[in-house]
Motif scaffolding. Structure first.
Motif, PDB file in Angstrom:
ATOM      1  N   ARG A  98      42.731   5.309 -14.429  1.00  0.00           N
ATOM      2  CA  ARG A  98      44.254   5.908 -14.342  1.00  0.00           C
ATOM      3  C   ARG A  98      45.080   5.594 -13.234  1.00  0.00           C
ATOM      4  NH1 ARG A  98      43.868   9.035 -18.711  1.00  0.00           N
ATOM      5  NH2 ARG A  98      41.709   9.626 -19.622  1.00  0.00           N
ATOM      6  N   LYS A  99      46.328   5.216 -14.232  1.00  0.00           N
ATOM      7  CA  LYS A  99      47.666   5.142 -13.524  1.00  0.00           C
ATOM      8  C   LYS A  99      48.166   5.693 -12.778  1.00  0.00           C
ATOM      9  CE  LYS A  99      48.515   0.865 -16.652  1.00  0.00           C
ATOM     10  NZ  LYS A  99      49.579   0.433 -17.539  1.00  0.00           N
ATOM     11  N   GLY A 100      48.378   6.420 -11.608  1.00  0.00           N
ATOM     12  CA  GLY A 100      49.558   7.483 -10.944  1.00  0.00           C
ATOM     13  C   GLY A 100      48.055   7.861 -10.285  1.00  0.00           C
ATOM     14  N   THR A 101      46.735   7.732 -10.047  1.00  0.00           N
ATOM     15  CA  THR A 101      45.956   8.743  -9.584  1.00  0.00           C
ATOM     16  C   THR A 101      45.882   9.223  -8.054  1.00  0.00           C
ATOM     17  OG1 THR A 101      44.430   8.122 -11.333  1.00  0.00           O
ATOM     18  CG2 THR A 101      43.586   9.134  -8.990  1.00  0.00           C
ATOM     19  N   CYS A 102      45.981  10.050  -7.481  1.00  0.00           N
ATOM     20  CA  CYS A 102      46.276   9.811  -6.052  1.00  0.00           C
ATOM     21  C   CYS A 102      45.277   9.539  -5.317  1.00  0.00           C
ATOM     22  CB  CYS A 102      45.971  11.343  -5.697  1.00  0.00           C
ATOM     23  SG  CYS A 102      46.061  11.979  -4.263  1.00  0.00           S
ATOM     24  N   GLU A 103      45.367   8.737  -4.375  1.00  0.00           N
ATOM     25  CA  GLU A 103      44.305   8.230  -3.613  1.00  0.00           C
ATOM     26  C   GLU A 103      43.065   9.568  -3.130  1.00  0.00           C
ATOM     27  OE1 GLU A 103      42.991   4.962  -3.201  1.00  0.00           O
ATOM     28  OE2 GLU A 103      44.405   4.347  -4.721  1.00  0.00           O
ATOM     29  N   THR A 104      43.575  10.551  -2.929  1.00  0.00           N
ATOM     30  CA  THR A 104      42.702  11.320  -1.575  1.00  0.00           C
ATOM     31  C   THR A 104      41.876  12.339  -3.047  1.00  0.00           C
ATOM     32  OG1 THR A 104      45.193  11.899  -0.398  1.00  0.00           O
ATOM     33  CG2 THR A 104      43.464  13.619  -0.876  1.00  0.00           C
ATOM     34  N   MET A 105      42.423  12.124  -4.729  1.00  0.00           N
ATOM     35  CA  MET A 105      41.365  13.005  -4.864  1.00  0.00           C
ATOM     36  C   MET A 105      40.256  11.605  -5.670  1.00  0.00           C
ATOM     37  SD  MET A 105      42.542  13.878  -9.200  1.00  0.00           S
ATOM     38  CE  MET A 105      41.579  14.618 -10.230  1.00  0.00           C
ATOM     39  N   LEU A 106      40.584  10.660  -5.587  1.00  0.00           N
ATOM     40  CA  LEU A 106      39.710   9.468  -5.559  1.00  0.00           C
ATOM     41  C   LEU A 106      38.585   9.209  -4.551  1.00  0.00           C
ATOM     42  CD1 LEU A 106      38.498   7.365  -7.445  1.00  0.00           C
ATOM     43  CD2 LEU A 106      40.276   5.748  -6.486  1.00  0.00           C
ATOM     44  N   LYS A 108      37.975  11.593  -2.632  1.00  0.00           N
ATOM     45  CA  LYS A 108      37.698  12.918  -2.542  1.00  0.00           C
ATOM     46  C   LYS A 108      36.099  12.753  -3.923  1.00  0.00           C
ATOM     47  CE  LYS A 108      40.691  16.319  -0.306  1.00  0.00           C
ATOM     48  NZ  LYS A 108      41.286  17.212  -0.346  1.00  0.00           N
ATOM     49  N   ILE A 109      35.973  12.455  -4.955  1.00  0.00           N
ATOM     50  CA  ILE A 109      35.407  12.186  -5.679  1.00  0.00           C
ATOM     51  C   ILE A 109      33.910  11.494  -5.225  1.00  0.00           C
ATOM     52  CG2 ILE A 109      35.155  11.567  -8.201  1.00  0.00           C
ATOM     53  CD1 ILE A 109      37.575  12.906  -8.559  1.00  0.00           C
ATOM     54  N   LYS A 110      34.508  10.209  -5.177  1.00  0.00           N
ATOM     55  CA  LYS A 110      33.448   9.198  -4.352  1.00  0.00           C
ATOM     56  C   LYS A 110      32.985   9.732  -3.262  1.00  0.00           C
ATOM     57  CE  LYS A 110      36.497   4.942  -4.624  1.00  0.00           C
ATOM     58  NZ  LYS A 110      37.101   3.815  -4.126  1.00  0.00           N
ATOM     59  N   GLU A 111      33.236  10.897  -2.259  1.00  0.00           N
ATOM     60  CA  GLU A 111      32.583  11.099  -1.862  1.00  0.00           C
ATOM     61  C   GLU A 111      31.493  12.224  -2.078  1.00  0.00           C
ATOM     62  OE1 GLU A 111      33.180  13.571   2.602  1.00  0.00           O
ATOM     63  OE2 GLU A 111      34.946  13.735   1.329  1.00  0.00           O
ATOM     64  N   LEU A 112      31.650  13.302  -3.985  1.00  0.00           N
ATOM     65  CA  LEU A 112      30.754  14.036  -3.911  1.00  0.00           C
ATOM     66  C   LEU A 112      30.239  13.477  -5.047  1.00  0.00           C
ATOM     67  CD1 LEU A 112      33.539  16.065  -5.928  1.00  0.00           C
ATOM     68  CD2 LEU A 112      31.773  16.728  -4.921  1.00  0.00           C
ATOM     69  N   LEU A 160      38.574  17.203 -16.881  1.00  0.00           N
ATOM     70  CA  LEU A 160      37.586  17.512 -15.021  1.00  0.00           C
ATOM     71  C   LEU A 160      38.186  18.447 -14.574  1.00  0.00           C
ATOM     72  CD1 LEU A 160      40.853  13.793 -14.200  1.00  0.00           C
ATOM     73  CD2 LEU A 160      37.823  14.414 -14.574  1.00  0.00           C
ATOM     74  N   SER A 161      38.414  19.420 -15.149  1.00  0.00           N
ATOM     75  CA  SER A 161      38.854  21.008 -14.521  1.00  0.00           C
ATOM     76  C   SER A 161      37.554  21.714 -14.777  1.00  0.00           C
ATOM     77  CB  SER A 161      39.581  21.446 -15.200  1.00  0.00           C
ATOM     78  OG  SER A 161      39.537  23.122 -14.653  1.00  0.00           O
ATOM     79  N   ASN A 162      37.285  21.584 -16.460  1.00  0.00           N
ATOM     80  CA  ASN A 162      35.747  21.883 -16.490  1.00  0.00           C
ATOM     81  C   ASN A 162      34.753  21.738 -15.864  1.00  0.00           C
ATOM     82  OD1 ASN A 162      33.949  23.982 -18.275  1.00  0.00           O
ATOM     83  ND2 ASN A 162      33.672  22.138 -19.604  1.00  0.00           N
ATOM     84  N   LEU A 163      34.572  20.130 -15.686  1.00  0.00           N
ATOM     85  CA  LEU A 163      33.080  18.833 -15.437  1.00  0.00           C
ATOM     86  C   LEU A 163      33.210  19.250 -13.637  1.00  0.00           C
ATOM     87  CD1 LEU A 163      31.719  16.870 -15.287  1.00  0.00           C
ATOM     88  CD2 LEU A 163      33.596  15.664 -14.552  1.00  0.00           C
ATOM     89  N   LEU A 164      34.845  19.662 -12.787  1.00  0.00           N
ATOM     90  CA  LEU A 164      34.189  19.835 -11.798  1.00  0.00           C
ATOM     91  C   LEU A 164      34.181  21.512 -11.118  1.00  0.00           C
ATOM     92  CD1 LEU A 164      37.906  18.023  -9.756  1.00  0.00           C
ATOM     93  CD2 LEU A 164      35.281  17.751  -9.760  1.00  0.00           C
TER      94      LEU A 164
END
Length: 191
Positions: A98-106, A108-112, A160-164
């Motif tokens: 996704r364009k414009g995705t925050c690196e922090t979010m990415l 955290k998802i990798k860490e998850l 995404l919200s539902n998944l999390l």
């Protein structure tokens, strides 16, 4: 027919008189036959004793059942964690693309994704040590990939919200189940 005191009464008439007499006494509380205080305490003591025996029996029965259920609980936890393997894998790819995705979010998802895999391995290790030879349960396939990949931003964000939300709920279950099993296995149900 007129009754007199010299005529014998039928049993129905006696019952009618008794019931009407009871109705007159509806606000009166009966007193126990035995007023001995020791008797009351003994009776109460017997009630406590019987209740305690039943409670101990129920507790032991529950403990036996939970011990038989321990390997199934581990299998359920492993299945819950394993179910998240592919969704998290796809989530990392989708968020990274996704364009414009925050690196922090990415990150955290990798860490998850990494922590879920570590948790899965730890629980497999517990299963092997607690119940050698136990086989894992099958797990269902994830069906939510289409919504996560959606070009519609509302659908994508909702997915995404539902998944999390679901991931958090499932990890909370795992934490609770692990605490229960730890109490059973390590502390011999003495928690």
């Amino acid at each position: 027919m007129q009754l007199s005191w010299s005529q014998p009464c039928s049993s129905g008439m006696i019952q009618l008189l008794l019931v009407s007499n009871l109705l007159l006494w509806e606000c009166v509380v009966s007193r126990p036959m035995c007023l001995d205080i020791g008797y009351k305490k003994l009776f109460l003591q017997e009630l406590f004793d019987r209740a305690t025996v039943i409670a101990q029996y129920t507790s032991n029965l529950t403990m036996q059942m939970s011990e038989e259920f321990s390997d199934e609980l581990l299998k359920v936890m492993i299945s819950i964690s394993r179910v998240w393997y592919h969704p998290l894998e796809h989530l990392v790819c989708e968020v990274a693309a996704r364009k414009g995705t925050c690196e922090t979010m990415l990150s955290k998802i990798k860490e998850l994704e990494e922590k879920n895999q570590e948790l899965l391995e730890e629980m497999k290790g517990i299963l092997v040590r607690v119940h050698p030879g136990a086989e894992e349960n099958a797990y269902p396939a994830w069906m939510g990939l289409a919504e996560v990949r959606s070009d519609n931003e509302d659908t994508h964000h909702f997915a995404l919200s539902n998944l999390l939300h679901c991931l958090r709920s499932d990890t909370d279950k795992i934490v609770t189940y692990l605490e229960v099993l730890k109490c059973q296995v390590i502390h011999n149900n003495n928690c």
